[in-house]
Design an enzyme around this catalytic site. Structure first.
Site, PDB file in Angstrom:
ATOM      1  N   TYR A 113     -16.352  30.245  26.799  1.00 38.37           N
ATOM      2  CA  TYR A 113     -16.214  28.879  27.788  1.00 38.37           C
ATOM      3  C   TYR A 113     -15.658  27.385  27.408  1.00 38.37           C
ATOM      4  O   TYR A 113     -15.417  26.721  26.391  1.00 38.37           O
ATOM      5  CB  TYR A 113     -18.124  28.520  27.482  1.00 38.37           C
ATOM      6  CG  TYR A 113     -18.885  27.604  26.651  1.00 38.37           C
ATOM      7  CD1 TYR A 113     -19.093  28.713  25.442  1.00 38.37           C
ATOM      8  CD2 TYR A 113     -18.755  26.243  26.591  1.00 38.37           C
ATOM      9  CE1 TYR A 113     -19.340  27.510  24.532  1.00 38.37           C
ATOM     10  CE2 TYR A 113     -19.415  26.000  25.498  1.00 38.37           C
ATOM     11  CZ  TYR A 113     -19.927  25.921  23.948  1.00 38.37           C
ATOM     12  OH  TYR A 113     -19.991  25.720  23.280  1.00 38.37           O
ATOM     13  N   LYS A 147     -14.180  29.351  20.978  1.00 37.66           N
ATOM     14  CA  LYS A 147     -15.509  28.830  21.132  1.00 37.66           C
ATOM     15  C   LYS A 147     -16.548  30.250  21.876  1.00 37.66           C
ATOM     16  O   LYS A 147     -15.945  30.176  23.941  1.00 37.66           O
ATOM     17  CB  LYS A 147     -15.387  27.571  22.440  1.00 37.66           C
ATOM     18  CG  LYS A 147     -16.395  26.514  23.001  1.00 37.66           C
ATOM     19  CD  LYS A 147     -15.602  25.374  22.985  1.00 37.66           C
ATOM     20  CE  LYS A 147     -16.257  24.131  23.607  1.00 37.66           C
ATOM     21  NZ  LYS A 147     -17.646  24.538  23.023  1.00 37.66           N
ATOM     22  N   LEU A 151     -15.846  24.956  14.762  1.00 39.23           N
ATOM     23  CA  LEU A 151     -14.813  24.502  15.981  1.00 39.23           C
ATOM     24  C   LEU A 151     -13.982  23.257  16.048  1.00 39.23           C
ATOM     25  O   LEU A 151     -14.588  22.520  15.543  1.00 39.23           O
ATOM     26  CB  LEU A 151     -15.544  24.753  17.530  1.00 39.23           C
ATOM     27  CG  LEU A 151     -15.158  24.559  18.535  1.00 39.23           C
ATOM     28  CD1 LEU A 151     -14.716  25.997  19.168  1.00 39.23           C
ATOM     29  CD2 LEU A 151     -15.903  23.855  20.103  1.00 39.23           C
TER      30      LEU A 151
HETATM   31  N1  PDD Z   1     -19.554  22.019  22.320  1.00 39.20           N
HETATM   32  N2  PDD Z   1     -18.110  21.670  17.254  1.00 39.20           N
HETATM   33  C1  PDD Z   1     -19.183  23.123  18.077  1.00 39.20           C
HETATM   34  C2  PDD Z   1     -20.085  24.222  17.540  1.00 39.20           C
HETATM   35  C3  PDD Z   1     -19.246  22.552  19.246  1.00 39.20           C
HETATM   36  O1  PDD Z   1     -19.833  23.223  20.361  1.00 39.20           O
HETATM   37  C4  PDD Z   1     -18.251  21.863  19.875  1.00 39.20           C
HETATM   38  C5  PDD Z   1     -18.342  21.060  21.708  1.00 39.20           C
HETATM   39  C6  PDD Z   1     -17.688  20.625  19.101  1.00 39.20           C
HETATM   40  C7  PDD Z   1     -16.737  19.451  19.906  1.00 39.20           C
HETATM   41  O2  PDD Z   1     -15.747  20.255  20.521  1.00 39.20           O
HETATM   42  P1  PDD Z   1     -15.339  19.052  21.658  1.00 39.20           P
HETATM   43  O3  PDD Z   1     -14.935  18.010  21.283  1.00 39.20           O
HETATM   44  O4  PDD Z   1     -14.064  20.275  22.078  1.00 39.20           O
HETATM   45  O5  PDD Z   1     -16.355  19.325  22.839  1.00 39.20           O
HETATM   46  C8  PDD Z   1     -17.553  20.700  17.870  1.00 39.20           C
HETATM   47  C9  PDD Z   1     -20.349  21.890  23.853  1.00 39.20           C
HETATM   48  C10 PDD Z   1     -19.716  20.088  24.441  1.00 39.20           C
HETATM   49  C11 PDD Z   1     -20.841  22.363  24.216  1.00 39.20           C
HETATM   50  O6  PDD Z   1     -21.427  23.182  23.632  1.00 39.20           O
HETATM   51  O7  PDD Z   1     -21.588  22.049  25.215  1.00 39.20           O
END
Ligand code: PDD
Length: 283
Positions: free
Chosen positions: A33, A148, A205
């Site tokens: 996702y 992800k 991530l």
């Molecule tokens: N989550 N680390 C994890 C484990 C995450 O789930 C996310 C983002 C990030 C930050 O990634 P980014 O800057 O690309 O959003 C880091 C999203 C927002 C979610 O699962 O809702």
């Protein structure tokens, strides 16, 4: 019509949108996702998120259900159909629907669901000004969290643990005592004038917000160190932050029982948030 979602080629009434009970996302978390922020009707960091989506698909061997160029068209349609000015787009691809069987089914068509919802930028700024509290917990995830995937039970439990302890986010600690990242965000501390964040290995991530902030800070000549940090380092921190597509740059004022700074957001919080906001406006 009220809220509209995209499900496998159709724009549907969100309340009535359905996927099959044998979708492998439902049975195995067999999918990936992305979450995109929308600010002023513009999709934030679109290219970065799409590139990561294709990397995630590739890593778990799912082919894209639509052409790469079509994602932007569908997302823009959803922004328009849902009258979104500031909002969030959730995009999920699963391996598809098949009778339950661990191995990849032959001739399976991947499922694509995209939803959109409104988001209040004022609420973000209110939260930013107060800062958030973080709870430390163990990192119980698998060894490929750089992908992800929908495999989110450990972060769900970590976040719930944080909330039950009066906190907004959980920072996960590995078996060696180092913080990997937040349950749904990347983690940062500032010691004196050096900003520290965990290096982008398979243990975190690689956040798109993280990458954009690093680029923005390079231009501002802020000292940055991509290295692991522990609870002992947190005790020395003057400021702390999380970043994500939904939280942008968010200051942290307490981690477990450790007050960060004086328990109020610090000077650098504004500098980092402004640098990030400026960088995404320019894209
Ligand atoms: N989550 N680390 C994890 C484990 C995450 O789930 C996310 C983002 C990030 C930050 O990634 P980014 O800057 O690309 O959003 C880091 C999203 C927002 C979610 O699962 O809702």
């Amino acid at each position: 019509m009220g809220r509209v979602s995209y499900v496998n080629g159709s724009y549907c009434d969100h309340e009535k949108s359905k996927v099959h009970i044998e979708d492998r996302g439902y049975q195995f978390a067999d999918g990936v996702y992305e979450v995109f922020a929308v600010l002023g009707k513009r999709i934030v960091d679109y290219d970065g998120h799409l590139k990561r989506l294709f990397r995630s698909l590739d890593e778990i061997k799912i082919s894209s259900p639509i052409a790469k160029e079509s994602y932007l068209y569908v997302i823009r349609n959803l922004i328009r159909k849902n009258n979104i000015v500031d909002g969030l787009i959730y995009l999920q691809v699963t391996r598809g629907v098949a009778e339950r069987d661990f191995k990849f089914p032959k001739k399976i068509k991947p499922s694509l669901v995209i939803t959109a919802k409104k988001f209040s930028i004022n609420e973000y700024y209110c939260k930013f000004n107060k800062g958030i509290k973080v709870k430390i917990t163990r990192d119980l995830r698998w060894k490929r969290v750089d992908i992800k995937t929908l495999n989110l039970l450990p972060p769900v439990l970590a976040k719930q643990f944080a909330v039950e302890n009066g906190c907004d986010e959980a920072w996960m600690m590995d078996d060696n005592g180092y913080i990997t990242e937040g349950s749904s965000s990347n983690a940062w501390i500032l010691i004196k004038d050096t900003l520290i964040t965990t290096p982008a290995t398979n243990s975190i991530l690689k956040g798109i917000t993280r990458t954009s902030l690093i680029q923005a800070l390079k231009k501002k000549k802020i000292k940055l160190s991509e290295e692991r940090f522990s609870l002992e380092d947190i005790k020395k921190a003057d400021e702390a932050f999380i970043t994500s597509a939904t939280q942008f740059v968010m200051p942290v004022i307490k981690i477990d029982n450790i007050k960060i700074g004086k328990g109020k957001i610090g000077r650098y919080a504004h500098i980092f948030k402004d640098a990030y906001m400026e960088a995404i406006q320019l894209r």
